[in-house]
Structures are given as structure tokens and as C-alpha cells.
Design an enzyme around this catalytic site. Structure first.
Site, short mmCIF file in Angstrom:
data_model
loop_
_atom_site.label_atom_id
_atom_site.label_comp_id
_atom_site.label_asym_id
_atom_site.label_seq_id
_atom_site.Cartn_x
_atom_site.Cartn_y
_atom_site.Cartn_z
CD GLN A 74 -3.15 -1.13 2.27
OE1 GLN A 74 -3.31 -2.15 2.77
NE2 GLN A 74 -3.63 0.13 2.37
NE ARG B 141 -14.12 0.71 3.27
CZ ARG B 141 -14.33 0.14 2.26
NH1 ARG B 141 -14.18 -1.33 1.99
NH2 ARG B 141 -14.85 0.79 1.24
#
Lengths: 277, 164, 805
Positions: C236, C383
Site C-alpha cells: 500500500q 479501513r
């Protein structure tokens, strides 16, 4: 999750398959849909060096319905059970139960034979077959024999089938017309095994009750059936509660499962009674 | 272990190969045939990312050995693209209705939706949700997947009608 | 495009810029199975690596014997800590300033820990090799409870000097990691001592896992001829990985190329640096061949980064009328065997200090103690922006508990405590400056949309029916108003391992008026290639369809800190707008020259510069692009490109109002989500279709977490939820249909006013589902129960409240 190595066999007849099993002994396992066995092999919890794939055995396919009985080939998939309208008319509880097993993909491949023969207490069909008083036809190298589903399960993954025998067909006596039925299952989500499941047939002065995943084998209770046949719902539930022996798992502790088993059973009874005529 | 000879039709093409019997179909497709549309998500037949169509059935190819698929006719998501290279109806509707995000579950979803609509050309929303329950998605919450499949059904039915 | 018959609105629509529900460009390849994920990468001679993992949660590694494994055909090497030690790679730094074993160095601290790395010609041979590596262990006492860990004599981390400070200050005990304090303790305790009402509750947010559908993996390829290492992986933050890889391996940074290909979902799981990445690199260096490592699902759930596991002891003080006067929180944070929490350096408990939520709370105090246990390391933002979801769950539960104590409606209690629109920018008691918000408007809109009063009446009726024995179902109404904090930096506050949390965009306009843009972020499904092109389209007036967008290749993309914590739109989105504006400024000069007027006499009009007051005289951006390259313009360099490195002045603070209705079967514990309404305010909306998709997805992750998803261990540290049979991910069948809505309160400091949305539904969704379950039982005296609200826990609540009698 990679399985160990094995040799692959695809016999063309049941006799050939039985011959292979007897010749290869403990190192061989039969493969039907594979959705119980293959995950175990991938976890290297099933140790084998020969895999005997039964998919070509036409003798083990097809559904035959007569006035008094239904014969289902062991290689009939859950999907085929669901899709067969004649079967749904003859023994509607089978479709109702099969729809609650696993998910669409698994039902295309998973077979009724694999589901009942494996002895996995989580599988739904064993309890249902006990409820229906089904008989399993198993084929050895020499001869075949019949084993009643109610006498088939010894403990988790241990059954009355010998290693070299193949479960070929399932014979189910047709419930009398007007018999009420219900297969009720509580699960955490689609694809899960039952937290508790109940199969109930009732009508015409008879009843049969079996439970799934509440012991290391399916639980069919004769007393429960008798009580229900006589209209004694409380007696039926009490008999089942005395017979089940659930274990703790991620679905919950024993106390919870027992309570839910009672609830699911009552719901199944209610629904079955409402369908009886 | 000796390798076995396997032969099957994949996306309309005949393929023949030698493979170790323990080769899982998903690895055979991805590694041997370079068909990388079907994905590996859970390896325990729960997620459906590896779904392919075998002889008219939706199958999780992570839970099938290559030998079991010997002699079959297999369609993967790659085989659902139109011959001219344009998107097939379900592929187009997934795009139109935002039925995908990271794209990882998508090949399995679309391949499963294809079979669902073959069997049930005009499903209700409930039937779509039940019929797609063997495929997990972590991104979309399914709402737009359901929408895309319902729209696919409409479009396929309209095409069928127009052709008749 | 020069068609003067088009209105400005029509020309704007043709650009598919901001506000357009543009279809995603990524989907053309994804829908055909033509994505390129890490496991799709195939290189000549590529090898495969797989781990031998510990079956024990705490044990000494007495010996490792690879003799039999090395006899397996195709197995080339078995790497252990001893092999890594001379390279200094047997341990690696964690994102939290701790260090973590790459391979077991003398002991293991959690079940599933990496012990040896088997390198083979393919994954089948590697798996065979793993089976045959013999490891002798000596079991040690296991601690899975963080409270017990702080009392126990058992030392988990023998490598740490108990007397020395940790990365975040003094350690109180050998199993203690840090204490982090925020706010005013004395003032808060004084308020608590004198308040009309104080409620106290332990709010536990259980351990779970992001579990993206694609697991983590990497392919390392060391080219011995050029000396260049190429590393593909599920990263990421690819640029940060390159810098960290350079710092720990000693390979010069220009000789490392990190590529994040398509990523099959991240949700925070792919922020961490894992032993597999390091081992694939080492194996490639050792063997001279490319080496792939891809974990299986059990590896993923057992060893890569978990999320949450916060025990939050809370006290909230209020007046009799319900005005909150103070908030106190002490959190015990279970970090597992190593502190591999992914948080900015100065925030060892992330942004947990956003726990005053949407409320105007004059004084507050927060303390967090991090603790080692025999569980997997991690603590990533699933998240969520660095523990915001824990904070939101905490305050939204505390509000509900306070409402019970005050016998007030929880919607009204929220309303009277909201920060008012005219208080923004708002300084919170725990140190944040909320940029903008209008909570009352959002709340009233939400309550009206669901007919809140009607729902309460229906609920009252159902309760009556329940008490009368007419039904065994209870109805719960879940309310949540959350405030997010996303978009880290600014650099002055936020760094990870010393790397400043800015982000970047570079835009090049080609002579024919199409463009390529590259960013320091990386999409994992968010649709960056679609939405960032929309920002550029609106800012410089070229069609989004003519703009290619690239991310994830450190050799070509500008440096940035990556995608997590909803930071892409707030930070890289701002960089994109700023880079576009630099281009527009140069385009203005070019247009003025071409139109033979002064720079100030032209103005931007959708896709062109026009002469002020004479709109028939204009140059389109396409014409300007061509001229930029092909016409000598006095005083201007040829070309049309720009780069922006954007260091945001502040975070952004998206917010939302969620309301759900759940039906609960008290006899079986089954729950059914009857409806869910989600109003999100993420500031300026770039692509409404994508925003809605993000909300649906985030809510479904929240549904999973609240209703069943957990990482569970038994007392021996055995992992009990390592497959998707037991780790709950809802299917389409269990997932409800959501109703989405929005208000728009732009961020005043962001160039386009956008705030980010991807994580809001997880942050707000979890308390909403959980509050609904609690609300159903409120009439029977329930104040607090622990998630996840799976069947048996809901049943247990009903039982303890006497509802099974």
C-alpha cells in the site's frame, strides 16, 4: 495449502473401483465431489497415495423413483437433487435440506454419497437419511450389502463401511402421502455447517426426527419419533435433548447449542405439522 | 509421481498437457495455461474467486484436481469476452453498475453470474443473492453486483427477444 | 471540441470531470480477468518460497533440521535466522519503532510465526519441503490476555532491555510497550468528581483482521549483472517500502525498483512489512533467480497484520440535562508479540485522541498502554485512519450508555452535544482542529429520512407484543454520528519511520492534448485511475478519457507515502489539483500570447482560455498544449508539465449520520438487518458512483466486524479462526441493501474541498450495527456487551437478561 503427491485412478466400473481399493489397501481413498476430502488433503490431514475418482461410474448416478421407494445414486450431486422435480414431489424434504447445504458451486460438485459416507458430523445428509430411514448400499470386491443409515455412523469420520467398500446407492422408502416435513437449520452464514439442524417427518400416525451437528454422529431418536407420532411435542423435544451431545466450537458453547437445538427442533415440528394432511 | 496426460477444452481451445495428478485445477489454469483470470482467495472453497464453468456447472477450481477435469469443457472469465474483443454483456454491466472495485473477486463473480443467468434468465433479486452466495467480495458490499446481474438479465433477455 | 454551439455545461460534461459518475477505466481489464496481481507475475526461472511456521504461541526453538527437506526434488534451500544474521536481516524494524523477527531467532512469540523459509522450484515442492523441516521446540508459558501480561513474570521479549525506554518512552513492565497520554488529566478528573452524572463502562473492540480477498505476496528479482533489485508486491506504500528496503539491506535506493501491481484489496493489511517480503529478497540474492512468495489464507489470518484489540475503559460526565462536561478514557492495547502497529511515529495509538467524536466536550483525557502478548503482531488501520474506528466505537457506545443513564433519547442526546456549524474550525479537547462540519443538518436529514419517530413507535409496539408473548423478536434502532480524521500529514506531525507523510502528483500534457499523470499513492480498488483523472479534467479542461494515470512503480512515479487512512484524496488528490493548477497557470500565459493579449486579460472557461469580455476569442487547452511544445513562446520553456508535492496544512474531517434497524430473535440469537441508512459528508464529491460503492463496501465490512468477524485464540494461543469457515465474511445473502445519502461540507483548506470517504462507512458502521443490537435490549437493562454480536453472544445477552424464562 498444497496436497501431498498421489496417483490418480479413474475406474470405469464399480467392480473395477472396488478392485482397486482392495488391491491398494489403506493408501487409497475414493473421491466423489471432493469438497470434504480435498480440503483435508490440502491441509495434509488426509494421508493417501492413491485417489480413486468415481466420476465415470454411471452405475452410481441417477435417481429412480417407484411407488414405494426412491433410489439415489451416490454420485448424484446436491444440485441434481434440487433440480429433480419428481424427487421433490416424492420426498420434498430432500430438496429443502439440499438447498441449505454449502453454496451453489459446492452443490454442483458435492454428492449425496460423499456427504453421507464421509462421517463428518457437520454434514446435513446423514441426519436427513436417518430421519428418512434410508438404507445405504455398499459394494465390496466380492459382494454388496445394505446398511441402515441409523446404524451406519459410529463416531466422527468412523462408519460401518469397510475401507475397501464403496457406497453406491441410497434407498429411501417414500413417506406416505400427506406426511408433513421440515428441514430446519441454523447457521452463521451461507456455506456454514449447522449450529443446529433438525429433520422432521410427521403424519399418518408416524413420525421421525433426526438432528445434525449436535453430537459426533447424527442423532436419530426413536423415542422422539414415537412421542411426536402420538402428538406429544414436549416429549419429542425432551427425548432429543437427552440424546444430543454437542461440543464447543466457534459457533458457541454447549449450553447455547442445546438451547438452539430445542428451538430449531420446535420450529421444524411446527412447520412439519403445518404441512401434514 | 509420474505425470498424467490431460486433455480438455478451455475457452473453446483444446489443450493437452502433462501434469502431476495432485495439481489443483486453479494452478493448472494459472501456471500451466497462463489463464490468470480465475484467482486464489481462500483455498478452502469458501470465497469463489477461482470459479470456472465446467460442463455447464459453476465450480471452485481450487477444490478440484486437474485429473477430475480431464475431458471437460471449461470456460473462464476470459472466455466470456466477445469474439471481437469487446466486453460481454455481464462484463459490461459490472462496469456500468460499478459491480467491482479491486477486481479480484470479479472473474469468479462474472463466471458464476453467467451460469446463474443461463439457468434462470429472469431471476428475482432474492434469487440473485442466493445464487451468488458462493462468491465473496470484500469491496462492494454486493449491492452493485446484484444490480449488475439484474441488468445483465434484462439486457440478455432483450437481445434474445430481438433475435427471435 | 471547438464546437461553439456547445454550452459551457455541455463542454464540462464532455470532460467527465469532478462530480461525474464516470465509469471506471480499470474495469475494462478487471472484468475480463486481465488484471495483473502479484501472483499473476511469472518470470523466467522463478522460484517459490514458503514458510515453516510455529505451531506454538510461545516456545524456544531448540533446533532446526532441514536435511530431509533438502532431499525433496526441487527444493533448493532452507533459510533460517542463522542464515540471515550475517546480513543483519534476521530482525527487521517495524513501522512502530519496534523490531520484529524475520525468522525465529531462538524463540517464537505467536502461533504461525515464521521459522524457516523453504525455497523450491515451484509451490508444490516448497510445500513438500515445509512438511519435512524438523523443528524442535520447548514450550513456554503462554499469555493471551493483555491485563495478565502486565502482571506476569513471564518475559515475552527477552531481546529488550527492561530498564531501557521503548520507542515511545518509558516502559512500566517487561511486557509493557508504551504509555501515551493526551489531554488534561487533572482537569478531567476534577470534572468527573463534581459532575451531575458520570457513567463508566469497559468498551472492548475485539481483534479482527482486514482479510483482503487477495493475500499478501511479493516477487523479488535481483539482477546480478546490473545490481538492480526489482520487487513486486502487495504494497500500500511502495515508495516507503523502497526506502526502508534500502536502509535495512544496504542496497542503494536507486538500485531498488518497487512495483505495486494491481492489488486485490488492502484495507490496511498491506501497509505492513512482512518477513515474506524480506525472505523473497534474500532468496533471490542467494539463488540469483526471481523468487515469489504468496501466503495462503491461513498464513494471512494467522501472521499478517490484525486490527483493533483495544480495551477501552471510559468515563463520561454530564449535566442532568445531558450536556457532556468531560470524557476520560484508559485503553489497554494488545499489540501481540511485536509492536508492528502502523501509526505515524508521534501517535503510538494512532488518532485514538479523536475519541471526543462529533461532540463539543470541554475537557478530556486519554491514556493508552500498549502491551505485548503471544498473538500475531499488527494493529493496522482496517479501513480506518489509525485507530479512528476504535475511537468512534468508544464514543458512540459511551453516548448510548449515557443516554440510558439519563433516560434520554440517544438521538436527542447527540443533538444537544454536537459541535455547532459556527464553531468550525473547532479545537477539540484532545488537540485536533476539525476543519469543517455541519452535524445538525446531517443529523436532522437522517432522522427525517428514516422517519425516526415512526420507527420508535413501531419499536415500542413490538416491545409490547414481545412482552405480551406475541413475538419472540425484538427491534433495535442503531444510531451513530461519527467524525473521521483522515489525510495524514501534515509532515510536521506525521511521519512513518521518519518518512514525512506528504504525497505527490506529476502531470505531463502531451502535444495533442492528452496526458499522463503519476501519483505517489496506489489504488487497491478505490479507482484512482478514474477519479484522479477527473480532478485533472476539471482543473485543466482536458477530457478525463484522454488522461492516463499510473501509480505504484517507484522508478516512474513521484515519491509519496501511499494509500491508507483515506489519505489518497485528501493528500494526493490535493497534489493532483495543485500540479494541474501549475499547468493551468502556464497555459494561461501561452493562451495570452497566442491571443495577443495580456496574461490578465484571459480567463479559464471549462476547457479553454477566453479573452475577458470576448468569449468568441479563445484557445482550447488542446491548442495550447500543441503550442506549448511546438511554438517558440518568448520567456517560456517548451513543454507543459508539472509536479506537486503536497504537504497538507491539516487533516480533513469527514463525518456522517447512520441509522439502522435490526430484528433480533432472542431464542436463537439470530439477527436480521432490516434497513440501513447512511448519510456521508465527505466534502466535495469527485465521483458519486464510486463514493456510493465505497460506502456499500465499508458498511459490509462493518457488518462483518460487528456481527461475527473476529480473530480468536484459545488460552494456549492457538488461533481459532484461521479459515473463511470461521472467520466471518458475509455473503450476498446476509448483506442488506443500503440506502445512501449525503450532505456536502467542503474542506476549507483542501484545494478542491474533498475530504475522503473510503473508511467512513467502516468507522461509522460498526457502532451503528452494535448500537442497534444494544438498543433492542435497552428496555431490559442492557448497558454494554462485547462484539462481535454473533448468534451465541446475542443469545447470551438475552439469557442473562432473563428473556429465556
Amino acid at each position: 495449502m498444497i496436497p501431498g503427491a498421489f496417483e490418480y485412478h479413474r475406474p470405469a466400473s464399480v467392480a473395477e473401483a472396488a478392485g482397486l481399493l482392495s488391491q491398494l489397501g489403506d493408501d487409497a481413498r475414493v473421491l466423489a465431489g471432493g469438497h470434504s476430502l480435498i480440503p483435508m488433503m490440502k491441509l495434509r490431514m488426509a494421508d493417501l497415495s492413491h485417489l480413486v475418482d468415481l466420476q465415470d461410474l454411471d452405475e452410481m448416478k441417477g435417481i429412480k423413483i417407484t411407488v414405494s421407494s426412491v433410489t439415489i445414486g451416490a454420485m448424484v450431486t446436491q444440485h441434481e437433487l434440487i433440480a429433480d422435480d419428481a424427487l421433490a414431489a416424492a420426498v420434498p424434504i430432500i430438496r429443502e435440506a439440499a438447498l441449505q447445504i454449502a453454496d451453489p458451486q459446492v452443490r454442483y460438485v458435492g454428492t449425496i454419497g460423499g456427504n453421507v459416507a464421509n462421517g463428518d458430523p457437520g454434514n446435513d445428509m446423514p441426519g436427513l437419511m436417518q430421519c428418512l430411514n434410508a438404507t445405504y448400499e455398499v459394494q465390496g470386491t466380492e459382494a454388496s450389502r445394505m446398511i441402515n443409515a441409523r446404524e451406519f455412523y459410529e463416531s466422527a469420520y468412523f462408519t460401518a463401511r469397510e475401507e475397501e467398500e464403496i457406497l453406491t446407492r441410497i434407498h429411501i422408502p417414500r413417506p406416505a402421502g400427506g406426511t408433513g416435513y421440515a428441514y430446519e437449520k441454523q447457521k452463521r452464514k451461507i456455506g456454514d455447517y449447522a449450529t443446529a439442524a433438525a429433520a422432521v417427518l410427521v403424519g399418518g400416525g408416524e413420525a421421525s426426527v433426526a438432528m445434525t451437528n449436535l453430537s459426533d454422529t447424527p442423532v436419530w431418536s426413536q423415542d422422539a419419533g414415537k412421542a411426536l407420532a402420538s402428538g406429544d411435542v414436549e416429549g419429542c423435544v425432551a427425548a432429543v435433548m437427552g440424546a444430543i451431545d454437542p461440543a464447543d466450537d466457534m459457533r458457541g458453547p454447549v449450553e447455547f447449542k442445546k438451547h438452539v437445538a430445542g428451538m430449531i427442533l420446535r420450529r421444524a415440528i411446527d412447520r412439519a405439522l403445518s404441512r401434514a394432511s | 509421481m509420474a505425470k498424467m496426460h490431460v486433455k480438455m477444452t478451455v475457452n473453446g481451445k483444446e489443450v493437452e498437457a502433462l501434469a502431476e495428478p495432485r495439481t489443483l485445477l486453479i494452478h493448472f489454469l494459472r501456471e500451466d495455461l497462463n489463464i490468470t483470470g480465475p484467482h486464489i482467495g481462500c483455498e478452502s472453497s469458501h470465497c469463489g474467486a477461482c470459479t470456472v464453468d465446467i460442463d455447464g456447472k459453476s465450480v471452485k477450481s481450487c477444490t478440484m484436481f486437474v485429473g477430475q477435469a480431464n475431458g471437460t469443457d471449461i470456460t473462464t472469465v476470459e472466455g466470456l469476452t466477445n469474439p471481437d474483443g469487446s466486453l460481454g454483456v455481464i462484463q459490461e454491466m459490472f462496469r456500468e453498475h460499478h459491480g467491482l472495485q479491486c477486481g479480484y473477486c470479479t472473474p469468479g463473480m462474472i463466471t458464476r453470474a453467467h451460469r446463474l443467468l443461463q439457468e434462470n434468465p429472469s431471476p428475482t433479486e432474492e434469487e440473485v443473492r442466493f445464487g451468488m452466495a458462493g462468491n465473496l467480495c470484500r469491496c462492494t458490499g454486493y449491492q452493485n453486483i446484484v444490480k449488475a446481474i439484474m441488468a445483465s438479465a434484462d439486457m440478455l433477455n432483450a437481445q434474445k427477444e430481438a433475435a427471435e | 471540441m471547438n464546437d461553439q454551439t456547445l454550452t459551457p455545461e455541455e463542454r464540462a460534461a464532455n470532460l467527465k470531470g469532478m462530480g461525474s459518475s464516470r465509469k471506471r477505466v480499470e474495469d475494462v481489464r478487471f472484468t475480463q480477468g486481465k488484471g495483473n496481481y502479484v501472483d499473476d507475475i511469472k518470470l523466467d526461472g522463478m522460484l517459490f518460497g514458503d514458510f515453516v511456521r510455529s505451531p506454538y504461541a510461545h516456545a524456544r526453538v531448540v533446533s532446526i533440521n532441514a536435511e530431509e527437506a533438502l532431499k525433496v526434488p526441487g527444493v533448493l534451500a532452507v533459510i533460517t535466522a542463522k542464515d540471515l544474521e550475517p546480513l543483519g536481516l534476521h530482525w527487521m524494524p517495524t513501522l512502530a519503532g519496534d523490531k520484529q523477527m524475520v525468522l525465529a531467532d531462538g524463540k517464537v512469540l505467536f502461533q504461525g510465526q515464521e521459522v524457516a523459509f523453504v525455497v523450491a522450484e515451484d509451490r508444490y515442492a516448497a510445500a513438500d519441503g515445509v512438511e519435512l523441516v524438523e523443528v524442535e521446540y520447548e514450550e513456554l508459558p503462554v499469555i493471551v490476555d493483555p491485563f495478565e501480561a502486565l502482571q506476569s513474570d513471564v518475559v515475552l521479549r527477552e531481546d529488550l532491555d527492561p530498564a531501557a525506554d521503548g520507542a515511545h518512552g518509558p516502559r512500566k513492565h517487561h511486557n509493557h510497550i508504551f504509555t501515551w497520554e493526551q489531554g488534561d488529566k487533572d482537569a478531567t478528573e476534577a470534572v468527573l468528581a463534581e459532575a451531575d452524572v458520570v457513567v463508566e463502562e469497559m468498551v472492548y473492540y475485539h481483534r479482527t483482521h482486514p482479510c483482503p480477498l487477495e493475500t499478501c505476496g511479493s516477487v523479488a528479482s535481483m539482477d546480478k549483472v546490473t545490481g538492480k533489485l526489482t520487487l513486486w508486491g502487495t504494497f500500500q506504500a511502495p515508495h516507503a517500502v523502497r526506502t526502508v528496503a534500502s536502509l535495512i539491506s544496504g542496497i542503494a535506493e536507486h538500485n531498488i525498483r518497487v512495483i505495486s501491481p494491481d492489488i486485490g484489496g488492502g484495507f490496511g493489511n498491506k501497509v505492513g512489512v512482512y518477513p515474506g517480503y524480506i525472505c523473497s529478497i534474500v532468496a533471490s540474492i542467494v539463488t540469483g533467480k526471481p523468487v515469489k512468495w504468496v501466503e495462503d489464507r491461513m498464513d494471512n489470518l494467522m501472521s499478517t497484520a490484525f486490527a483493533r484489540d483495544y480495551w477501552m475503559q471510559g468515563k463520561i460526565a454530564a449535566t442532568k440535562e445531558g450536556k457532556i462536561t468531560g470524557l476520560w478514557c484508559h485503553t489497554t492495547a494488545d499489540h501481540g508479540g511485536f509492536d508492528a502497529c502502523a501509526d505515524p511515529t508521534k501517535f503510538p495509538a494512532g488518532f485514538m485522541n479523536i475519541c471526543t467524536g462529533s461532540y463539543d466536550i470541554p475537557v478530556a483525557y486519554l491514556a493508552v498502554d500498549g502491551v505485548y502478548t503471544n498473538k500475531a503482531p499488527g494493529g493496522v488501520a482496517y479501513r480506518c485512519s489509525f485507530r479512528v474506528t476504535e475511537a468512534a466505537y468508544f464514543i458512540e457506545r459511551m453516548i448510548e450508555v449515557l443516554a440510558i443513564k439519563l433516560n434520554m433519547d440517544a438521538a436527542e442526546l447527540r443533538r444537544i452535544n454536537f459541535i455547532k456549524a459556527d464553531q468550525f474550525p473547532y479545537q477539540s479537547a484532545l488537540g485536533w482542529e476539525y476543519d469543517s462540519g455541519d452535524y445538525h443538518t446531517a443529523w436532522d436529514k437522517a432522522l427525517k429520512a428514516v422517519d425516526y419517530e415512526g420507527l420508535r413507535k413501531e419499536q415500542a409496539q413490538q416491545l409490547e407484543d414481545f412482552k405480551a408473548g406475541k413475538t419472540r423478536k425484538l427491534m433495535g434502532i442503531g444510531l451513530t454520528h461519527f467524525t473521521e480524521i483522515v489525510g495524514a500529514g501534515p509532515v510536521k506531525n506525521c511521519d512513518i519511520l521518519g518518512l514525512g507523510m506528504f504525497d505527490s502528483c506529476e502531470i505531463r500534457i502531451h502535444p495533442t492534448g492528452s496526458a499522463i499523470a503519476r501519483l505517489g499513492t496506489i489504488s487497491q480498488g478505490q479507482g484512482h485511475a478514474t477519479t484522479f483523472a477527473q480532478i485533472i479534467a476539471s482543473e485543466i479542461g482536458l477530457p478525463a478519457d484522454d488522461i492516463t494515470l499510473e501509480e505504484g512503480d517507484t522508478d516512474t512515479a513521484p515519491y509519496g507515502l501511499g494509500t491508507y487512512g483515506s489519505r489518497s484524496t485528501p493528500v494526493a488528490g490535493a497534489a493532483t489539483a495543485m500540479a494541474a493548477r501549475k499547468i493551468r497557470a502556464k497555459a494561461q500565459m501561452i493562451a495570452a500570447y497566442l491571443l495577443e493579449v495580456h496574461d490578465d486579460d484571459v480567463e479559464f472557461d471549462v476547457d479553454r482560455f477566453v479573452v475577458k469580455g470576448a468569449p468568441e476569442r479563445f484557445k482550447t487547452m488542446k491548442e495550447i498544449a500543441f503550442a506549448a511544445y511546438n511554438q517558440a513562446i518568448p520567456g517560456l520553456e517548451p513543454g507543459l508539465e508539472a509536479v506537486s508535492y503536497y504537504d497538507p496544512p491539516n487533516m480533513t474531517y469527514p463525518f456522517g449520520a447512520y441509522i439502522c434497524v435490526v430484528d433480533i430473535d432472542v431464542d436463537t440469537g439470530e439477527t436480521d438487518i432490516r434497513s440501513f441508512y447512511a448519510l456521508d459528508d465527505c466534502g466535495t464529491r469527485i465521483n458519486p458512483m464510486i463514493i456510493e460503492g465505497q460506502v456499500h463496501g465499508g458498511l459490509t465490512e462493518a457488518l462483518a466486524i460487528a456481527m461475527g468477524q473476529e480473530i480468536a485464540y484459545d488460552e494456549m494461543g492457538n488461533h481459532k479462526t484461521a479459515t473463511l469457515m470461521d472467520f466471518f465474511i458475509p455473503t450476498s445473502w446476509e448483506t442488506p441493501t443500503y440506502v445512501t445519502d449525503h450532505t456536502t461540507t467542503p474542506s476549507p483548506h483542501h484545494p478542491i474541498g474533498a475530504k475522503g470517504v473510503g473508511e467512513s462507512p467502516n468507522v461509522g458502521g460498526v457502532p451503528c450495527f452494535s448500537n442497534a443490537v444494544h438498543d433492542a435490549f435497552r428496555p431490559f437493562g442492557l448497558t454494554q456487551s462485547h462484539m462481535p454480536h454473533d448468534h451465541w453472544r446475542v443469545w447470551k445477552t438475552a439469557r442473562e437478561l432473563g428473556l429465556h424464562a
